[in-house]
Enzyme design. Structure first.
Site, PDB file in Angstrom:
ATOM      1  N   ASP A 248     174.914  51.267 -60.595  1.00 36.56           N
ATOM      2  CA  ASP A 248     174.211  50.780 -59.408  1.00 36.56           C
ATOM      3  C   ASP A 248     173.159  49.734 -59.767  1.00 36.56           C
ATOM      4  O   ASP A 248     172.086  50.071 -60.263  1.00 36.56           O
ATOM      5  CB  ASP A 248     173.557  51.956 -58.678  1.00 36.56           C
TER       6      ASP A 248
ATOM      7  N   ASP B  15     175.106  43.912 -55.235  1.00 37.76           N
ATOM      8  CA  ASP B  15     174.826  45.328 -55.405  1.00 37.76           C
ATOM      9  C   ASP B  15     176.084  46.093 -55.793  1.00 37.76           C
ATOM     10  O   ASP B  15     176.941  46.365 -54.953  1.00 37.76           O
ATOM     11  CB  ASP B  15     174.227  45.893 -54.112  1.00 37.76           C
TER      12      ASP B  15
END
Length: 416
Positions: A73, A276
């Site tokens: 992440d 992201d």
């Protein structure tokens, strides 16, 4: 807590948006430059966009080192593991829960604890000076509560050596997600690779192990690789754009982009974009999302019929079931992001479409306004089969297209 809980997932399913921890640009102690012999740490990835919904890495943590699956992440800073401290509320995870010892606890006075708690909305204060408590909350009341610990990570370097730095991460002993935390998880935790000083990447830079650069190559067919450090960054053909401070948080952002469909402008206002890897799908804010839907629908042949599919909000079926995106690629046109004067990110159909187990083709671009997003997110689906590089040393983001389905060593031959 399922690591996937921290992801941006379709609004037709569970929607969990991480509140990013505000963190200062640098840690309290001065960073040391990596030695000239520093080498990138390289990891193979598992997972896919569909049906797994995320890409994850195996990290070997502790002494003796034990394997844990961590959701990759770049949209959040704190790395955490579900943890038997003892665990008050945890999901069923792939490996035995991490067990901390008292000598591993990060004290409240530690600079990394100060960084974790900084900002206008502190996430949790220490309940005792002997430990650093944390709590991450998500918009649907899901959360991870725990303490910071420090333990060794086994990092395989490209120069064939192996380093074992001590790094700080979250030991989460009270997770709430799904039905009282009972949902099984495909990962043991989350690998936070954001821009803040608590991220693993910043800690590795701090200790002089690698430069503050990371990259990933996500394969359309599943898997890929992840690297920390700069000696795997291609020397040519990379499209680079300056990294800017996002108005919405401490995200990796190349700033604003204009959106084109089949080389024609969609006449939408420039939109702020965030990269992201913690988002499975790509999200557009309201105006570009509606313009994209209209353009795609207007360009489709009559052989495709809109159909309901539980996987995603907008799907079509053909005259027979599709087996892969490449069966239907010719029916869809490419999108393009234009950053600055002439930096282009090409988004071919395979970078925004998914073929489901029902044989339908679905749009992997979702409506960010339903998640109250004021910016657009380039998620895993759009980053597939290109190396994406987050260079915090030079404050720039880059990408270069190539196959990500081979080993890191062989794949480097397809990137100059």
């Amino acid at each position: 807590m399922a690591a996937a809980a921290a992801r941006w997932v379709p609004v037709v399913g569970l929607l969990l948006l991480a509140l990013l921890l505000p963190a200062p640009a640098g840690a309290a102690t001065p960073a040391r430059s990596p030695p000239s012999s520093a080498s990138s740490a390289v990891f193979l990835l598992s997972g896919d966009v569909y049906p797994t919904g995320h890409y994850y890495v195996t990290m070997n943590i502790g002494d003796p080192a034990k394997p844990y699956f961590l959701d990759v992440d770049t949209g959040s800073d704190l790395t955490w593991l579900q943890c038997d401290a003892p665990c008050q509320s945890c999901n069923k995870v792939p490996h035995p829960l991490y067990r901390p010892t008292k000598n591993k606890l990060v004290p409240c006075a530690n600079s990394i604890c100060t960084a974790l708690h900084s900002g206008s909305s502190p996430n949790k204060k220490c309940t005792t000076q002997q430990q650093c408590d944390y709590q991450i909350k998500y918009t649907d009341k899901a959360s991870s509560l725990g303490v910071l610990v420090t333990d060794s990570f086994s990092l395989p370097l490209r120069n064939k050596s192996n380093v074992r730095p001590s790094l700080s991460f979250g030991c989460g002993y009270d997770q709430q997600v799904g039905k009282n935390g009972a949902a099984p998880a495909t990962t043991d935790g989350l690998l936070g690779l954001g821009r803040g000083s608590v991220s693993l990447l910043s800690q590795l830079k701090q200790q002089g192990i690698t430069k503050n650069v990371l990259g990933h190559c996500l394969s359309t067919s599943g898997g890929g690789f992840l690297f920390f450090g700069d000696d795997m960054v291609p020397t040519s053909r990379v499209t680079w754009v300056p990294m800017v401070r996002s108005t919405s948080g401490n995200y990796y952002s190349p700033g604003s982009a204009t959106l084109y469909f089949d080389r024609r402008s969609l006449s939408t206002k420039p939109m702020e974009v965030v990269f992201d890897s913690g988002s499975t799908y790509t999200y557009f804010s309201a105006q570009p999302y509606q313009a994209t839907i209209s353009a795609i629908k207007g360009s489709l042949s009559k052989s495709l019929k809109q159909v309901s599919d539980p996987s995603l909000p907008l799907c079509w079926k053909g005259q027979k079931a599709f087996k892969s995106v490449f069966d239907v690629k010719k029916d869809f046109k490419s999108l393009q992001f234009i950053f600055g004067k002439n930096a282009v990110m090409e988004i071919p159909p395979e970078n925004y479409l998914v073929v489901t187990k029902n044989g339908n083709v679905c749009l992997g671009i979702l409506d960010g306004s339903a998640a109250k997003l004021s910016f657009s997110i380039i998620g895993d689906i759009t980053m597939q089969d290109q190396m994406v590089i987050y260079d915090n040393e030079k404050a720039q983001l880059g990408w270069i297209r190539g196959s990500c389905s081979r080993s890191p060593k062989s794949i480097m031959s397809s990137f100059p």
